[in-house]
Design an enzyme around this catalytic site. Structure first.
Site, PDB file in Angstrom:
ATOM      1  N   SER A 297       0.852  -1.186   0.000  1.00  0.00           N
ATOM      2  CA  SER A 297       0.000   0.000   0.000  1.00  0.00           C
ATOM      3  C   SER A 297       0.892   1.242   0.000  1.00  0.00           C
ATOM      4  O   SER A 297       2.118   1.126   0.040  1.00  0.00           O
ATOM      5  CB  SER A 297      -0.920  -0.016   1.218  1.00  0.00           C
TER       6      SER A 297
ATOM      7  N   LYS B 170      -1.543   5.771  -5.156  1.00  0.00           N
ATOM      8  CA  LYS B 170      -2.575   5.553  -6.161  1.00  0.00           C
ATOM      9  C   LYS B 170      -3.423   6.809  -6.362  1.00  0.00           C
ATOM     10  O   LYS B 170      -3.894   7.096  -7.454  1.00  0.00           O
ATOM     11  CB  LYS B 170      -3.487   4.417  -5.695  1.00  0.00           C
ATOM     12  N   GLY B 171      -3.623   7.539  -5.274  1.00  0.00           N
ATOM     13  CA  GLY B 171      -4.438   8.757  -5.340  1.00  0.00           C
ATOM     14  C   GLY B 171      -3.792   9.790  -6.238  1.00  0.00           C
ATOM     15  O   GLY B 171      -4.430  10.373  -7.120  1.00  0.00           O
TER      16      GLY B 171
ATOM     17  N   GLU C  57     -10.623   4.878  -8.770  1.00  0.00           N
ATOM     18  CA  GLU C  57      -9.517   4.306  -7.998  1.00  0.00           C
ATOM     19  C   GLU C  57     -10.072   3.297  -7.005  1.00  0.00           C
ATOM     20  O   GLU C  57     -10.982   3.612  -6.234  1.00  0.00           O
ATOM     21  CB  GLU C  57      -8.798   5.449  -7.263  1.00  0.00           C
TER      22      GLU C  57
ATOM     23  N   LYS D 234      13.995  -5.382  -9.177  1.00  0.00           N
ATOM     24  CA  LYS D 234      13.330  -6.681  -9.227  1.00  0.00           C
ATOM     25  C   LYS D 234      11.900  -6.566  -9.771  1.00  0.00           C
ATOM     26  O   LYS D 234      11.124  -5.727  -9.338  1.00  0.00           O
ATOM     27  CB  LYS D 234      13.284  -7.279  -7.807  1.00  0.00           C
TER      28      LYS D 234
ATOM     29  N   CYS E 284     -10.611  26.200  12.302  1.00  0.00           N
ATOM     30  CA  CYS E 284     -11.624  25.393  12.979  1.00  0.00           C
ATOM     31  C   CYS E 284     -11.346  25.313  14.480  1.00  0.00           C
ATOM     32  O   CYS E 284     -11.543  26.290  15.185  1.00  0.00           O
ATOM     33  CB  CYS E 284     -11.736  24.019  12.321  1.00  0.00           C
ATOM     34  N   LEU E 285     -10.813  24.189  14.981  1.00  0.00           N
ATOM     35  CA  LEU E 285     -10.448  24.152  16.400  1.00  0.00           C
ATOM     36  C   LEU E 285      -9.492  25.306  16.704  1.00  0.00           C
ATOM     37  O   LEU E 285      -9.528  25.896  17.797  1.00  0.00           O
ATOM     38  CB  LEU E 285      -9.775  22.811  16.732  1.00  0.00           C
TER      39      LEU E 285
ATOM     40  N   MET F  23      -9.593  28.265  15.560  1.00  0.00           N
ATOM     41  CA  MET F  23     -10.363  29.480  15.843  1.00  0.00           C
ATOM     42  C   MET F  23     -10.994  29.389  17.227  1.00  0.00           C
ATOM     43  O   MET F  23     -10.970  30.342  18.005  1.00  0.00           O
ATOM     44  CB  MET F  23     -11.475  29.714  14.818  1.00  0.00           C
TER      45      MET F  23
ATOM     46  N   ARG G 192     -18.628  20.418  15.272  1.00  0.00           N
ATOM     47  CA  ARG G 192     -19.899  20.407  16.014  1.00  0.00           C
ATOM     48  C   ARG G 192     -20.097  21.703  16.777  1.00  0.00           C
ATOM     49  O   ARG G 192     -21.186  22.199  16.905  1.00  0.00           O
ATOM     50  CB  ARG G 192     -19.876  19.301  17.077  1.00  0.00           C
TER      51      ARG G 192
ATOM     52  N   HIS H 247     -12.701  25.217   7.063  1.00  0.00           N
ATOM     53  CA  HIS H 247     -11.406  24.651   6.638  1.00  0.00           C
ATOM     54  C   HIS H 247     -11.043  25.183   5.253  1.00  0.00           C
ATOM     55  O   HIS H 247     -11.374  24.541   4.245  1.00  0.00           O
ATOM     56  CB  HIS H 247     -11.500  23.130   6.582  1.00  0.00           C
TER      57      HIS H 247
ATOM     58  N   GLU I  12      -8.339  25.121   3.783  1.00  0.00           N
ATOM     59  CA  GLU I  12      -7.339  24.286   3.094  1.00  0.00           C
ATOM     60  C   GLU I  12      -7.969  23.363   2.056  1.00  0.00           C
ATOM     61  O   GLU I  12      -7.313  22.961   1.096  1.00  0.00           O
ATOM     62  CB  GLU I  12      -6.501  23.497   4.107  1.00  0.00           C
TER      63      GLU I  12
HETATM   64  N1  GLN Z   1     -13.600  19.701  17.780  1.00  0.00           N
HETATM   65  C1  GLN Z   1     -14.134  20.911  17.266  1.00  0.00           C
HETATM   66  C2  GLN Z   1     -15.622  20.794  16.920  1.00  0.00           C
HETATM   67  O1  GLN Z   1     -16.129  19.720  16.772  1.00  0.00           O
HETATM   68  C3  GLN Z   1     -13.334  21.381  16.067  1.00  0.00           C
HETATM   69  C4  GLN Z   1     -13.419  20.461  14.899  1.00  0.00           C
HETATM   70  C5  GLN Z   1     -12.382  20.745  13.841  1.00  0.00           C
HETATM   71  O2  GLN Z   1     -11.378  21.396  14.091  1.00  0.00           O
HETATM   72  N2  GLN Z   1     -12.585  20.223  12.657  1.00  0.00           N
HETATM   73  O3  GLN Z   1     -16.285  21.777  16.782  1.00  0.00           O
END
Ligand code: GLN
Length: 549
Positions: free
Chosen positions: A14, A18-19, A140, A187, A379-380, A382, A470, A515, A517
């Site tokens: 693995s 492949k991606g 894939e 090989k 996310c977290l 922030m 969440r 996110h 990114e």
């Molecule tokens: N744990 C946090 C939430 O659920 C942040 C989640 C994350 O960073 N993707 O809100």
């Protein structure tokens, strides 16, 4: 024209990439003017990777429509113009789930439900479920040939060749051709065995992509062709590279796209790969360097931050700069020494779950705020920036997220029990709700505050960004935090959910609940990453750390 299908399988071991191989095939076909869609089939039983640990599975990639998917979908979106959706990734779990619920409804009354044909039919239908206007679908198959789990998937694609015909299907097998030091030889035996295994289940690969340290010489390719029953010009070296964006160029130099179009009998224009050449040149010849600390929990496993690492590279491309990432384990910061952050030009706190390393991340944010180092929280990241500001600027003692301390006197981040999802359906949840697929997921609209760092970066009034969390900012604390310099510069259209915060009086302090990114591409670097890197370069120049390269 009906779509044609390219199936990509993997053999020997693995992690052969492949991606990236599938994404690069997509890029090459697009460079010839064809439209592509990509799909990933995952043989595990989880309905989606959302419930797996990043240590197990790497990053969970999120699509616009809110699917939690395999990280390979990130490669697909970065390498091609295709957009992933819920239809782009499915697992054994999903396949069985559909078949079993149909069985319960009585849709197979009187019949014994079996792997062949019921499971394989479900797999085939999901593969064939593609939008009109797509020329080529690249599929894939996860796992390695020989795994018990992948058998129904391989059987389904074997049947598809018969269903769709030879000119409409193509099998590409990615294998390993290792160099054995003691014998001073490369090989071919593992490749032979892997192809033998495929042929035993009825699949004869058309093209072999051979992962190798160096280009395979023609006599060796001839030998592989002979033993594996493929044409001589269908043995392609997939040479190791330093920069993933070189892969399409390398495959092209080996004649891969030419061979694919020949076998599938498609007419296409000559490939234009100039943008790939340019990007590789830019990455290889940066004008400057910058060092960013990525403070997280999963830093030992780079796959956990795949899109993030790429988005930083893209931010670098936009600034003609090499971004060196210093991975800092947040738990190590908790031992009291912030020396791990010495000399960095920017600090980034990525998303995350669970309370391990939380205090270390908050320490890093405080350090960035006080030392005026560019800071970017995702996310977290922030949520923790809000907590840091709450604790140390607003004096809100014990401020926390209820995710980590249910009884905090100052719940700056909390669980909203009733919310409206992307389909405008009211959803309810509490801390006991099921964990799978119950987060705020996918792209949501975010209104930007004029004049802010965010709006100057995006140069738009509003944007759509992807979420996976969440917990949310608690509006009850809004004015207390604003009074000490925090600004809400991105907010949901109904004004209820905070999407971006910034900090007055700091050169570049920005954190977002989404996110970014996931939407960054090499040819279209994300504006927030571009600006974060730009601010970090400025910081480096001010600190006099800029040596000409
Ligand atoms: N744990 C946090 C939430 O659920 C942040 C989640 C994350 O960073 N993707 O809100």
């Amino acid at each position: 024209m009906r779509q044609k299908f390219i199936f990509v399988t993997g053999g020997v071991v693995s992690s052969l990439g492949k991606g990236i191989a599938s994404a690069s095939i997509g890029a090459l076909l697009e460079s010839r003017g064809l439209t592509v869609a990509l799909k990933k089939l995952d043989p595990y039983i989880n309905v989606d990777p959302g419930t797996m640990s990043p240590f197990q599975h790497g990053e969970v990639y999120v699509t616009d429509d809110g699917a939690e998917t395999d990280l390979d979908l990130g490669h697909y979106e970065r390498f091609t113009n295709s957009t992933g959706s819920k239809r782009s990734n499915f697992t054994t779990g999903q396949v069985y789930d559909s078949v079993i619920s149909r069985e319960r409804k009585g849709e197979y009354l009187g019949v014994t439900v079996q792997v062949i044909p019921h499971i394989t039919d479900e797999i085939k239908n999901r593969i064939l479920d593609v939008d009109d206007g797509i020329d080529i679908v690249i599929v894939e198959i996860g796992g390695t040939v020989g795994d018990i789990e992948s058998l129904p998937f391989l059987e389904a694609i074997r049947q598809l060749r018969n269903d769709l015909g030879k000119e409409n299907t193509l099998f590409i097998h990615l294998t390993l051709v290792p160099f054995i030091k003691t014998a001073d030889e490369v090989k071919t035996k593992p490749t032979q065995h892997s192809v033998k295994e495929l042929r035993e289940i009825g699949i004869q690969p058309d093209i072999l992509l051979c992962r190798a340290e160096d280009f395979l010489k023609q006599p060796l390719k001839d030998k592989i062709a002979l033993f594996c029953n493929v044409e001589k010009d269908a043995v392609i070296t997939a040479k190791d590279v330093d920069i993933i964006y070189e892969v399409p160029l390398l495959y092209h130099s080996e004649g891969l796209d030419e061979k694919i179009t020949k076998i599938l009998n498609i007419w296409s224009r000559k490939p234009d790969l100039s943008k790939w050449e340019d990007i590789v040149h830019t990455i290889k010849n940066p004008k400057r360097n910058v060092e960013i600390a990525l403070v997280g929990k999963y830093v030992r496993l780079k796959d956990s931050y795949k899109s993030l690492n790429e988005a930083l590279v893209h931010g670098g491309i936009a600034n003609n700069c090499r971004v060196n990432i210093r991975y800092v384990d947040s738990e190590e910061l908790e031992t009291g020494s912030l020396s791990f952050l010495d000399g960095v030009d920017g600090i980034l706190i990525p998303g995350g779950f669970g309370d391990r390393g939380i205090e270390g991340k908050i320490m890093a944010i405080r350090y960035a705020r006080e030392k005026k180092i560019p800071f970017f929280g995702l996310c977290l990241g922030m949520q923790l920036a809000v907590i840091e500001i709450g604790r140390h600027l607003a004096g809100l003692e014990g401020a926390h997220s209820t995710e980590f301390n249910e009884h905090t006197p100052n719940p700056l981040i909390y669980l909203i029990e009733e919310w409206v999802d992307r389909e405008n359906v009211v959803q309810r949840r509490d801390k006991f709700s099921a964990k799978g697929g119950t987060m705020r997921l996918g792209a949501y609209k975010c209104m930007l505050k004029q004049g802010s760092l965010a709006s100057r970066a995006y140069m738009q009034e509003f944007v759509y960004e992807r979420h996976r969390h969440r917990y949310e900012f608690n509006m009850a604390f809004r004015s207390q935090l604003e009074d000490c310099g925090m600004e809400i510069t991105g907010i949901s259209p109904d004004g209820k959910l905070v999407e971006i915060i910034e900090l007055k009086g700091h050169p570049w302090f920005l954190a977002c609940q989404f996110h970014p990114e996931f939407k960054s591409k090499p040819f279209d670097p994300h504006p927030l990453f571009r600006e974060f890197i730009k601010a970090s370069i400025r910081h480096r120049q001010e600190k006099g750390r800029c040596k000409k390269r």
